[in-house]
Design an enzyme around this catalytic site. Structure first.
Site, short mmCIF file in Angstrom:
data_model
loop_
_atom_site.label_atom_id
_atom_site.label_comp_id
_atom_site.label_asym_id
_atom_site.label_seq_id
_atom_site.Cartn_x
_atom_site.Cartn_y
_atom_site.Cartn_z
N SER A 209 44.42 51.69 38.57
CA SER A 209 44.75 50.71 37.54
C SER A 209 43.68 50.77 36.45
CB SER A 209 44.86 49.31 38.15
OG SER A 209 45.33 48.38 37.18
N HIS B 9 48.93 51.94 37.01
CA HIS B 9 49.45 50.76 36.33
C HIS B 9 49.46 51.00 34.83
CE1 HIS B 9 47.97 48.11 39.93
NE2 HIS B 9 49.00 48.87 40.24
N ASP C 130 46.00 45.65 44.89
CA ASP C 130 47.14 46.54 45.08
C ASP C 130 46.69 47.81 45.79
OD1 ASP C 130 49.73 47.52 44.92
OD2 ASP C 130 49.42 48.40 42.94
#
Length: 330
Positions: free
Chosen positions: A149, A176, A272
């Protein structure tokens, strides 16, 4: 060979080793550069390696040492190498045979001499690293799944550049990013990794030598087919709230590939990937994460490391080197 920046510690460890029957210290040096020079001139069976060294630190220099002395066992000695610590796991992932925490007060405190002598005996009774590496491809990963991310794009570059051209293990990537950036990012990945990159779609076959990138509006899930494995897009909300999410990719990789799966988590905010990493480890697979110092945000990799799920912790370059060796962490 002893590699330690402290002359006092080198002297103490040399006395311990010289007291072991059939062992002798052939060199005691204070840097990686000096150690490499020794290895260029003579064979070494065992390297006792400190981490805090001038110039190149011990963990950074470890791959170069093992490249010059593939049959040598390496024991990393450091105060930060307590059992199960991230530093100890990192050292093992880079090729160390064992680690041992040095006492902080004195080189001989805490029965250190006895513990080092016993550890040397155990390590030298193991099969040389080169013999393990030359064994059949039992330790090769069949799939590599990378999640990232915030800061992940920056970390992806050195990791992918470290992969050799002959590494044809398929790679899945969930980063992401908004969907509008997917096509541009796929082009960047193809250049960095020097291999074709596909954007995931339903029923896309997972093939060796290729990378698959999650689109911005769906998670990647891996499914078994009569013709191997393929991707399936999943747009259901993820527990992490991310779209795409690393967890569905990891969970499905664990289900399909089991112990032959490698999950990698790079810099990113939140947790995540942590649930998926747990599934990979439960299936017998390996999880590697970026270290805190090199991460822009240590949320995602930190959650995995702090949960005890990380087999390997390192910089993007070091993670790339670990993948390149195609060797499972213990």
């Amino acid at each position: 060979m002893i590699v330690d920046d402290s002359a006092v510690t080198r002297c103490v460890i040399a006395r311990i080793v010289d007291a072991i029957p059939t062992y002798e210290v052939i060199a005691a040096v204070g840097s990686i550069a000096q150690a490499l020079a020794v290895l260029g001139d003579r064979p070494v069976d065992l390297i006792l390696l400190d981490i805090n060294l001038p110039g190149t630190d011990g963990l950074t220099g470890l791959p170069a040492l093992t490249a010059l002395a593939p049959d040598a066992r390496v024991i990393v000695l450091s105060g930060s190498c307590t059992a199960g610590s991230p530093t100890a796991l990192h050292a093992m992932a880079l090729g160390a045979a064992a680690t041992l925490a040095k006492p902080e007060s004195s080189p001989l405190a805490g029965n250190f001499a006895h513990r080092l002598t016993a550890l040397v005996a155990d390590v030298m009774a193991t099969t040389p690293r080169s013999a393990v590496a030359s064994a059949a491809r039992g330790d090769v990963f069949d799939i590599i799944a990378i999640g990232a991310s915030t800061g992940g794009i920056h970390a992806m570059a050195p990791l992918l550049r470290a992969l050799p051209d002959d590494l044809d293990v398929p790679i899945l990537i969930t980063q992401h990013l908004p969907g509008s950036f997917t096509g541009y990012f796929a082009q960047q990945l193809a250049t960095l990794a020097r291999r074709p990159v596909d954007v995931a779609r339903d029923s896309l076959r997972i093939q060796r030598g290729r990378m698959i990138l999650a689109p911005g509006d769906a998670h990647i899930r891996v499914v078994s087919t009569t013709d191997g494995a393929a991707t399936r897009l999943d747009r259901a909300p993820a527990i992490s709230g991310c779209m795409p999410s690393v967890d569905p990719m990891f969970e499905s990789v664990a289900e399909v590939f089991g112990q032959r799966a490698l999950g990698v988590v790079l810099s990113g905010m939140g947790r995540d990937g942590c649930r998926g990493a747990e599934r990979i480890r439960a299936a017998g697979g390996v999880v590697a994460v970026q270290d805190q110092n090199s991460s822009v945000v240590w949320g995602m990799p930190g959650a995995i490391a702090e949960s005890g799920l990380a087999s390997t912790i390192g910089t993007p370059d070091q993670l790339g080197a670990f993948i390149a060796r195609r060797k499972r962490s213990a």
